[in-house]
Design an enzyme around this catalytic site. Structure first.
Site, mmCIF file in Angstrom:
data_model
loop_
_atom_site.group_PDB
_atom_site.id
_atom_site.type_symbol
_atom_site.label_atom_id
_atom_site.label_comp_id
_atom_site.label_asym_id
_atom_site.label_seq_id
_atom_site.Cartn_x
_atom_site.Cartn_y
_atom_site.Cartn_z
ATOM 1 N N LYS A 145 16.217 -20.020 36.996
ATOM 2 C CA LYS A 145 15.727 -18.881 35.989
ATOM 3 C C LYS A 145 17.006 -17.818 36.501
ATOM 4 O O LYS A 145 17.926 -17.871 35.635
ATOM 5 C CB LYS A 145 14.372 -18.592 36.761
ATOM 6 C CG LYS A 145 13.261 -19.516 36.464
ATOM 7 C CD LYS A 145 12.092 -19.048 36.706
ATOM 8 C CE LYS A 145 11.079 -20.379 36.103
ATOM 9 N NZ LYS A 145 10.162 -20.919 36.893
ATOM 10 N N TYR A 185 4.745 -25.151 42.375
ATOM 11 C CA TYR A 185 5.238 -26.017 41.369
ATOM 12 C C TYR A 185 6.529 -25.915 41.620
ATOM 13 O O TYR A 185 7.519 -25.137 41.995
ATOM 14 C CB TYR A 185 5.030 -25.348 40.042
ATOM 15 C CG TYR A 185 5.487 -25.736 38.956
ATOM 16 C CD1 TYR A 185 5.148 -27.113 38.420
ATOM 17 C CD2 TYR A 185 6.646 -25.225 38.297
ATOM 18 C CE1 TYR A 185 5.666 -27.613 37.116
ATOM 19 C CE2 TYR A 185 7.214 -25.813 37.090
ATOM 20 C CZ TYR A 185 6.637 -27.058 36.492
ATOM 21 O OH TYR A 185 7.263 -27.579 35.453
ATOM 22 N N ASP A 242 12.422 -23.829 47.692
ATOM 23 C CA ASP A 242 12.664 -23.791 46.335
ATOM 24 C C ASP A 242 12.602 -22.383 45.905
ATOM 25 O O ASP A 242 11.496 -21.703 45.889
ATOM 26 C CB ASP A 242 11.186 -24.538 45.502
ATOM 27 C CG ASP A 242 11.372 -24.714 44.087
ATOM 28 O OD1 ASP A 242 12.309 -23.972 43.493
ATOM 29 O OD2 ASP A 242 10.598 -25.214 43.370
#
Ligand SMILES: *Cc1c(COP(=O)(O)O)cnc(C)c1O
Length: 431
Positions: free
Chosen positions: A265, A142, A237
């Site tokens: 995050k 994702y 990522d």
């Protein structure tokens, strides 16, 4: 006391699904989602006043736990000096330097406000720098919800990606090729066919959005070699893995140097931050110095920068990652032992403080296709029970668990006790 059932109903009347992000609606597990009133350290308190040990950590950012005093104090101090300037601030420079120190491949970093934006912008830069349009991603990874990345595999290698969400035009999805993780052959074939059109391979080097699909180091090394051979870029990522598995994320752990790294995050310490970094040669192609446009009203926000900086500072204290590793191992071994005691087929994948409980027989899967969908059903059988026993696990079998520095041995013991009781009660459904 607030009327909780009333609040849930009001949330659903005012917001789609009652949430601001879909998984929060508990669609994949039985029961309603509790509304969270507050949280501190490793514990969450719901609107009824019930306490839970949190294993979600706001989906990754909270490596120090909730409301860490140093982070809260840094944000409070920053807030008193102004909420947003629309100009570069000192904390922004400091956080940029702290990030580049941890990711030595990076000579420049650009701040945005989410992981989605970070990846979307890195992809734009990769396209701008290579003059190519196509992107390769992996099934089960994702990368946020930008159009070109909400794409699933077409039928067979020769077909292009197809949209995995309504509202994504086929013409955009077609520019994304989706291949299976851990599959060198498929990539070799794909690059032989259209390598000259591929701007970048995009991967979560620690895939943690469809379970935890830990990759062989050779696979990541292969991606580096293949992209170099074909003049494509490699984008790691690291929105989850950055600062989570090591200060320099999977880039540090793997020893592989990608061209671009995306962060999110943890880098915001619980505030909305994303970032992307790379060599000066690449990053200077971003506006204002270069032709690749990217901007943000709240990018580099002073409160968010303060939270990120305080978080990285705490993570730099001695023994932090060793402590996370130890707790991770304790929880993994405890879960595995309980499952073995009751002869429940399962595996528990882990890297540092990231764990995935997978209720299926055999080794932990390395690619999305190897996940048995029945394992998700089994997970649904224990999720509510665990919640009622005060253990807050992700409301989806495909989500990982995150530990924080705030989790104590006592927390882990209580998690394991609740877990064992729950699997014993649900045993008939789990074997
Ligand atoms: C969470 C996540 C994103 C998206 O970040 P948001 O802040 O939710 O937009 C992108 N990539 C990975 C690997 C993620 O885990």
């Amino acid at each position: 006391m607030v009327e909780v059932s009333d609040l849930l109903e009001r949330s659903r009347r005012a917001m789609p699904g009652g949430v601001s992000s879909p998984v929060r609606a508990f669609g994949a597990v039985p029961g309603d989602p509790p509304l969270v009133a507050s949280a501190n350290g490793a514990e969450i308190v719901d609107a009824d006043g019930k306490r839970y040990i949190d294993l979600v950590g706001s989906w990754g950012p909270l490596i120090l736990g909730h409301a860490h005093p140093a982070v809260v104090e840094a944000v409070a101090q920053a807030a008193r000096k102004g909420l947003t300037f629309g100009a570069t601030c000192p904390g922004e420079v400091e956080l940029a330097e702290a990030i580049l120190e941890r990711f030595p491949l990076g000579e420049r970093v650009r701040f945005v406000s989410s992981g989605t934006e970070a990846v979307m912008s890195a992809v734009r830069l990769a396209r701008g720098a290579t003059g190519r349009a196509r992107i390769v991603k992996f099934e089960g990874c994702y990368h946020g919800h930008s159009d070109g990345l909400l794409v699933q595999a077409g039928s067979g290698l020769a077909t292009f990606g197809t949209p995995s969400s309504a509202g994504v035009p086929e013409q955009i999805a077609e520019l994304t090729d989706v291949v299976s993780l851990n599959d060198e052959e498929a990539l070799t074939q794909l690059f032989a066919e259209r390598g000259h059109d591929i701007a970048a391979i995009l991967i979560e080097p620690m895939p943690a959005n469809a379970g935890l699909l830990l990759q062989r180091p050779e696979f990541l090394a292969f991606l580096r070699k293949l992209t170099r051979e074909h003049g494509a870029l490699l984008i790691f990522d690291e929105v989850i893995s950055g600062f989570r598995v090591a200060p320099g994320g999977m880039t540090e752990l793997s020893g592989i140097t990608p061209d671009l790294v995306t962060l999110g995050k943890i880098v915001g310490g619980g505030m909305p931050v994303g970032a992307y970094l790379g060599s000066a040669a690449l990053m200077e192609q971003v506006a204002p110095n270069g032709p690749v446009y990217q901007a943000g009203t709240l990018s580099g926000n002073p409160l968010a920068m303060a939270a990120g900086l305080a978080t990285l500072h705490e993570l730099a204290q001695p023994g932090v990652y060793e402590g996370l590793e130890e707790k991770g191992r304790e929880l993994q071994q405890g879960l595995a032992a309980a499952l073995a005691r009751h002869a429940i087929p399962a595996n528990v994948a882990r890297l540092g403080s990231v764990l995935w409980l997978n209720l299926q027989e055999g080794e932990a899967p390395r690619d999305f296709g190897a996940i048995d969908s029945a394992s998700a059903e089994r997970y649904g059988r224990i999720h509510r029970d665990l919640l009622e026993r005060g253990v807050w696990m992700a409301p989806s079998a495909y989500e990982v668990a995150f530990l924080s520095t705030a989790h104590t041995d006592d927390h882990i013991e209580r998690i394991l006790q609740a877990f064992e009781t729950s699997i014993v009660e649900a045993k008939a459904a789990l074997v």
